[in-house]
Design an enzyme around this catalytic site. Structure first.
Site, PDB file in Angstrom:
ATOM      1  N   GLU A   1     -40.301 123.145  42.797  1.00 32.06           N
ATOM      2  CA  GLU A   1     -40.709 122.139  43.791  1.00 32.06           C
ATOM      3  C   GLU A   1     -40.892 122.821  45.140  1.00 32.06           C
ATOM      4  O   GLU A   1     -39.951 123.386  45.685  1.00 32.06           O
ATOM      5  CB  GLU A   1     -39.643 121.044  43.881  1.00 32.06           C
ATOM      6  CG  GLU A   1     -39.831 120.051  44.977  1.00 32.06           C
ATOM      7  CD  GLU A   1     -41.186 119.370  44.977  1.00 32.06           C
ATOM      8  OE1 GLU A   1     -41.944 119.542  45.942  1.00 32.06           O
ATOM      9  OE2 GLU A   1     -41.481 118.669  43.993  1.00 32.06           O
ATOM     10  N   LYS A   2     -42.105 122.777  45.680  1.00 29.93           N
ATOM     11  CA  LYS A   2     -42.440 123.511  46.901  1.00 29.93           C
ATOM     12  C   LYS A   2     -41.918 122.884  48.184  1.00 29.93           C
ATOM     13  O   LYS A   2     -42.093 123.450  49.252  1.00 29.93           O
ATOM     14  CB  LYS A   2     -43.948 123.693  46.996  1.00 29.93           C
ATOM     15  CG  LYS A   2     -44.708 122.396  47.100  1.00 29.93           C
ATOM     16  CD  LYS A   2     -46.194 122.633  47.020  1.00 29.93           C
ATOM     17  CE  LYS A   2     -46.916 121.312  46.889  1.00 29.93           C
ATOM     18  NZ  LYS A   2     -48.256 121.478  46.401  1.00 29.93           N
ATOM     19  N   HIS A   3     -41.261 121.732  48.124  1.00 26.35           N
ATOM     20  CA  HIS A   3     -40.787 121.059  49.329  1.00 26.35           C
ATOM     21  C   HIS A   3     -39.309 121.313  49.643  1.00 26.35           C
ATOM     22  O   HIS A   3     -38.860 121.028  50.740  1.00 26.35           O
ATOM     23  CB  HIS A   3     -41.014 119.546  49.215  1.00 26.35           C
ATOM     24  CG  HIS A   3     -42.460 119.189  49.191  1.00 26.35           C
ATOM     25  ND1 HIS A   3     -43.152 119.021  48.021  1.00 26.35           N
ATOM     26  CD2 HIS A   3     -43.346 119.009  50.185  1.00 26.35           C
ATOM     27  CE1 HIS A   3     -44.405 118.733  48.303  1.00 26.35           C
ATOM     28  NE2 HIS A   3     -44.552 118.725  49.613  1.00 26.35           N
TER      29      HIS A   3
ATOM     30  N   HIS B   1     -45.935 126.309  50.084  1.00 25.41           N
ATOM     31  CA  HIS B   1     -46.302 124.967  50.542  1.00 25.41           C
ATOM     32  C   HIS B   1     -47.598 125.055  51.345  1.00 25.41           C
ATOM     33  O   HIS B   1     -47.773 125.983  52.128  1.00 25.41           O
ATOM     34  CB  HIS B   1     -45.188 124.385  51.418  1.00 25.41           C
ATOM     35  CG  HIS B   1     -45.399 122.956  51.766  1.00 25.41           C
ATOM     36  ND1 HIS B   1     -46.242 122.568  52.780  1.00 25.41           N
ATOM     37  CD2 HIS B   1     -44.904 121.828  51.212  1.00 25.41           C
ATOM     38  CE1 HIS B   1     -46.248 121.249  52.833  1.00 25.41           C
ATOM     39  NE2 HIS B   1     -45.452 120.778  51.896  1.00 25.41           N
TER      40      HIS B   1
ATOM     41  N   HIS C   1     -51.428 118.415  55.415  1.00 23.03           N
ATOM     42  CA  HIS C   1     -50.207 118.533  54.600  1.00 23.03           C
ATOM     43  C   HIS C   1     -49.417 119.753  55.067  1.00 23.03           C
ATOM     44  O   HIS C   1     -49.852 120.885  54.865  1.00 23.03           O
ATOM     45  CB  HIS C   1     -50.620 118.682  53.127  1.00 23.03           C
ATOM     46  CG  HIS C   1     -49.477 118.670  52.173  1.00 23.03           C
ATOM     47  ND1 HIS C   1     -49.643 118.982  50.848  1.00 23.03           N
ATOM     48  CD2 HIS C   1     -48.164 118.374  52.318  1.00 23.03           C
ATOM     49  CE1 HIS C   1     -48.480 118.886  50.216  1.00 23.03           C
ATOM     50  NE2 HIS C   1     -47.563 118.524  51.100  1.00 23.03           N
TER      51      HIS C   1
ATOM     52  N   CYS D   1     -41.632 117.167  55.291  1.00 22.42           N
ATOM     53  CA  CYS D   1     -43.048 117.295  54.979  1.00 22.42           C
ATOM     54  C   CYS D   1     -43.738 116.024  55.466  1.00 22.42           C
ATOM     55  O   CYS D   1     -43.246 114.914  55.194  1.00 22.42           O
ATOM     56  CB  CYS D   1     -43.251 117.465  53.472  1.00 22.42           C
ATOM     57  SG  CYS D   1     -44.976 117.405  52.947  1.00 22.42           S
TER      58      CYS D   1
ATOM     59  N   HIS E   1     -44.623 114.136  52.066  1.00 22.94           N
ATOM     60  CA  HIS E   1     -43.626 113.903  51.024  1.00 22.94           C
ATOM     61  C   HIS E   1     -42.209 113.689  51.533  1.00 22.94           C
ATOM     62  O   HIS E   1     -41.269 113.639  50.752  1.00 22.94           O
ATOM     63  CB  HIS E   1     -43.666 115.048  50.011  1.00 22.94           C
ATOM     64  CG  HIS E   1     -44.997 115.140  49.337  1.00 22.94           C
ATOM     65  ND1 HIS E   1     -45.925 116.099  49.682  1.00 22.94           N
ATOM     66  CD2 HIS E   1     -45.561 114.365  48.382  1.00 22.94           C
ATOM     67  CE1 HIS E   1     -47.005 115.928  48.939  1.00 22.94           C
ATOM     68  NE2 HIS E   1     -46.827 114.879  48.147  1.00 22.94           N
TER      69      HIS E   1
END
Length: 119
Positions: free
Chosen positions: A16-18, A43, A49, A106, A109
């Site tokens: 998960e890139k967040h 990310h 974004h 983010c 997100h």
């Protein structure tokens, strides 16, 4: 209505890139704390974004509340091909055991967290 703490997400940073990734390394005179978003999966960092900020906290063992170590804002999101990478380091002087926490935001997100225990 939900509490803010119920809106914070976590996950496996390798998938998960967040999720803000924390690394804590003992140096001669301090703990070198690295926090970054996108260690395994980068990310995006575009106007549409991007990661707006990372905050790092330390909660010493036996303390009720965490101490804010740093707050880092990222302002360049692709304007004129200038990008801020969501990566920060801090040298923290303490002889206490405890837990470091990282919180990132983010713009699409929301809030993400992770932690690293120091023994």
């Amino acid at each position: 209505m939900k509490k803010l703490t119920e809106l914070v997400q976590s996950g496996d940073w390798k998938n998960e890139k967040h999720v803000p990734v924390l690394h804590v390394e003992q140096k001669e005179d301090c703990l070198l704390v690295t926090a970054q978003v996108g260690e395994e999966i980068e990310h995006p960092n575009t106007l549409e974004h991007h990661i707006e900020w990372i905050k790092v906290f330390f909660q010493p063992e036996g303390f009720k509340f965490p101490i804010e170590v740093g707050s880092y804002n990222f302002s360049a999101h692709g304007e004129e091909e200038v990008l801020s990478k969501p990566y920060v380091q801090a040298c923290v002087k303490t002889d206490k055991k405890g837990v470091f926490y990282a919180l990132s935001y983010c713009n699409i997100h929301g809030l993400w967290e992770s932690f690293e225990e120091v023994k």
